[in-house]
Scaffold this motif. Structure first.
Motif, mmCIF file in Angstrom:
data_model
loop_
_atom_site.group_PDB
_atom_site.id
_atom_site.type_symbol
_atom_site.label_atom_id
_atom_site.label_comp_id
_atom_site.label_asym_id
_atom_site.label_seq_id
_atom_site.Cartn_x
_atom_site.Cartn_y
_atom_site.Cartn_z
ATOM 1 N N GLU A 32 -7.088 44.817 67.873
ATOM 2 C CA GLU A 32 -6.292 45.770 68.636
ATOM 3 C C GLU A 32 -4.799 45.647 68.339
ATOM 4 O OE1 GLU A 32 -8.232 43.464 70.374
ATOM 5 O OE2 GLU A 32 -10.022 44.707 70.451
ATOM 6 N N LEU A 33 -4.414 44.633 67.558
ATOM 7 C CA LEU A 33 -3.007 44.372 67.213
ATOM 8 C C LEU A 33 -2.139 44.259 68.470
ATOM 9 C CD1 LEU A 33 -2.642 46.713 64.118
ATOM 10 C CD2 LEU A 33 -3.093 44.251 64.139
ATOM 11 N N ILE A 34 -2.564 43.393 69.352
ATOM 12 C CA ILE A 34 -1.853 43.168 70.610
ATOM 13 C C ILE A 34 -0.607 42.325 70.334
ATOM 14 C CG2 ILE A 34 -1.985 42.079 72.883
ATOM 15 C CD1 ILE A 34 -5.031 42.737 72.756
ATOM 16 N N PRO A 35 0.576 42.806 70.719
ATOM 17 C CA PRO A 35 1.793 42.025 70.491
ATOM 18 C C PRO A 35 1.833 40.790 71.380
ATOM 19 C CG PRO A 35 2.326 44.266 71.225
ATOM 20 C CD PRO A 35 0.857 44.106 71.313
ATOM 21 N N VAL A 36 2.014 39.645 70.751
ATOM 22 C CA VAL A 36 2.150 38.395 71.491
ATOM 23 C C VAL A 36 3.552 37.805 71.322
ATOM 24 C CG1 VAL A 36 -0.302 37.846 71.508
ATOM 25 C CG2 VAL A 36 1.122 37.042 69.628
ATOM 26 N N ALA A 37 4.315 38.343 70.382
ATOM 27 C CA ALA A 37 5.695 37.900 70.178
ATOM 28 C C ALA A 37 6.494 39.026 69.541
ATOM 29 C CB ALA A 37 5.752 36.659 69.298
ATOM 30 N N ALA A 38 7.746 39.093 69.918
ATOM 31 C CA ALA A 38 8.723 39.991 69.296
ATOM 32 C C ALA A 38 10.079 39.333 69.546
ATOM 33 C CB ALA A 38 8.652 41.396 69.878
ATOM 34 N N PHE A 60 9.157 36.512 74.835
ATOM 35 C CA PHE A 60 9.253 37.088 73.501
ATOM 36 C C PHE A 60 8.818 36.177 72.363
ATOM 37 C CE2 PHE A 60 12.557 39.202 76.075
ATOM 38 C CZ PHE A 60 12.037 40.485 76.036
ATOM 39 N N GLY A 61 8.605 34.898 72.624
ATOM 40 C CA GLY A 61 8.228 33.973 71.568
ATOM 41 C C GLY A 61 9.443 33.440 70.835
ATOM 42 N N VAL A 62 9.213 32.908 69.655
ATOM 43 C CA VAL A 62 10.282 32.328 68.836
ATOM 44 C C VAL A 62 10.133 32.809 67.401
ATOM 45 C CG1 VAL A 62 10.503 30.253 70.256
ATOM 46 C CG2 VAL A 62 8.953 30.254 68.325
ATOM 47 N N THR A 63 11.195 32.646 66.631
ATOM 48 C CA THR A 63 11.133 32.956 65.206
ATOM 49 C C THR A 63 10.769 31.692 64.428
ATOM 50 O OG1 THR A 63 13.501 32.563 64.952
ATOM 51 C CG2 THR A 63 12.821 34.844 65.370
ATOM 52 N N ALA A 64 10.353 31.872 63.209
ATOM 53 C CA ALA A 64 10.002 30.737 62.353
ATOM 54 C C ALA A 64 11.200 29.804 62.223
ATOM 55 C CB ALA A 64 9.568 31.235 60.978
ATOM 56 N N GLU A 65 10.920 28.515 62.140
ATOM 57 C CA GLU A 65 11.985 27.522 62.138
ATOM 58 C C GLU A 65 12.458 27.126 60.747
ATOM 59 O OE1 GLU A 65 10.828 24.262 64.593
ATOM 60 O OE2 GLU A 65 10.425 25.544 66.307
ATOM 61 N N LEU A 66 11.761 27.567 59.714
ATOM 62 C CA LEU A 66 12.154 27.257 58.338
ATOM 63 C C LEU A 66 12.433 28.546 57.584
ATOM 64 C CD1 LEU A 66 9.419 24.625 57.413
ATOM 65 C CD2 LEU A 66 11.812 24.170 57.965
ATOM 66 N N PRO A 67 13.320 28.506 56.590
ATOM 67 C CA PRO A 67 13.511 29.697 55.763
ATOM 68 C C PRO A 67 12.240 29.976 54.944
ATOM 69 C CG PRO A 67 14.787 27.850 54.906
ATOM 70 C CD PRO A 67 14.175 27.399 56.192
ATOM 71 N N VAL A 68 12.024 31.222 54.600
ATOM 72 C CA VAL A 68 10.789 31.605 53.911
ATOM 73 C C VAL A 68 10.607 30.881 52.579
ATOM 74 C CG1 VAL A 68 10.593 33.840 55.056
ATOM 75 C CG2 VAL A 68 11.840 33.676 52.910
ATOM 76 N N SER A 69 11.682 30.448 51.956
ATOM 77 C CA SER A 69 11.567 29.738 50.685
ATOM 78 C C SER A 69 10.842 28.401 50.827
ATOM 79 C CB SER A 69 12.956 29.506 50.077
ATOM 80 O OG SER A 69 13.741 28.711 50.948
ATOM 81 N N GLU A 70 10.748 27.878 52.054
ATOM 82 C CA GLU A 70 10.091 26.592 52.292
ATOM 83 C C GLU A 70 8.664 26.736 52.812
ATOM 84 O OE1 GLU A 70 12.505 23.809 54.484
ATOM 85 O OE2 GLU A 70 14.340 24.577 53.566
ATOM 86 N N ARG A 92 8.043 45.451 71.142
ATOM 87 C CA ARG A 92 8.989 45.222 72.235
ATOM 88 C C ARG A 92 8.649 46.089 73.442
ATOM 89 N NH1 ARG A 92 13.016 41.002 71.528
ATOM 90 N NH2 ARG A 92 14.217 42.071 73.096
ATOM 91 N N ARG A 93 8.310 47.354 73.192
ATOM 92 C CA ARG A 93 7.938 48.251 74.288
ATOM 93 C C ARG A 93 6.749 47.704 75.061
ATOM 94 N NH1 ARG A 93 8.814 52.353 70.948
ATOM 95 N NH2 ARG A 93 6.641 52.470 70.304
ATOM 96 N N GLN A 94 5.722 47.260 74.336
ATOM 97 C CA GLN A 94 4.528 46.755 74.988
ATOM 98 C C GLN A 94 4.808 45.454 75.757
ATOM 99 O OE1 GLN A 94 0.824 46.834 72.778
ATOM 100 N NE2 GLN A 94 1.677 48.395 71.433
ATOM 101 N N ILE A 95 5.577 44.564 75.155
ATOM 102 C CA ILE A 95 5.899 43.304 75.831
ATOM 103 C C ILE A 95 6.761 43.574 77.062
ATOM 104 C CG2 ILE A 95 7.252 41.178 75.611
ATOM 105 C CD1 ILE A 95 6.116 40.990 72.722
ATOM 106 N N MET A 96 7.726 44.449 76.951
ATOM 107 C CA MET A 96 8.599 44.762 78.089
ATOM 108 C C MET A 96 7.797 45.429 79.212
ATOM 109 S SD MET A 96 11.533 43.489 77.557
ATOM 110 C CE MET A 96 12.497 44.294 78.821
#
Length: 100
Positions: A32-38, A60-70, A92-96
């Protein structure tokens, strides 16, 4: 960019800066592609500075802690700006709407 993690049946959408750091991240779970983070790194930093980090993380969750190169073992698909913005706005709309 976006990546699929089949172990969790989750799509991850990422906006990254020139150095490869994730600035915004969306996570959509299940068929269903339910948003769990934005999450937005800038919003996260403001919440941390204001002492509201737990509240932000739980909403809203968190962003990745490492740069994508790692990152190891991911095969990202490139997205257009518009494709990311569409996923971001929808998540964001769904989470809000859950907060009301």
């Amino acid at each position: 960019m976006r990546c699929y993690w089949d172990e969790e049946d989750t799509w991850f959408y990422f906006e990254v800066d020139a150095e490869g750091w994730v600035t915004r991240q969306v996570e959509l779970e299940g068929p269903e592609l339910i948003p769990v983070a934005a999450a937005s790194l800038a919003e996260w930093q403001r919440a941390r500075d204001a002492g509201h980090l737990d509240e932000y993380d739980s909403r809203f969750g968190v962003t990745a802690e490492l740069p994508v190169s790692e990152w190891e073992g991911h095969d990202p698909e490139q997205l257009t700006f518009e494709e990311f913005e569409e996923a971001w706005a929808c998540a964001r709309r769904q989470i809000m709407s859950r907060l009301i």
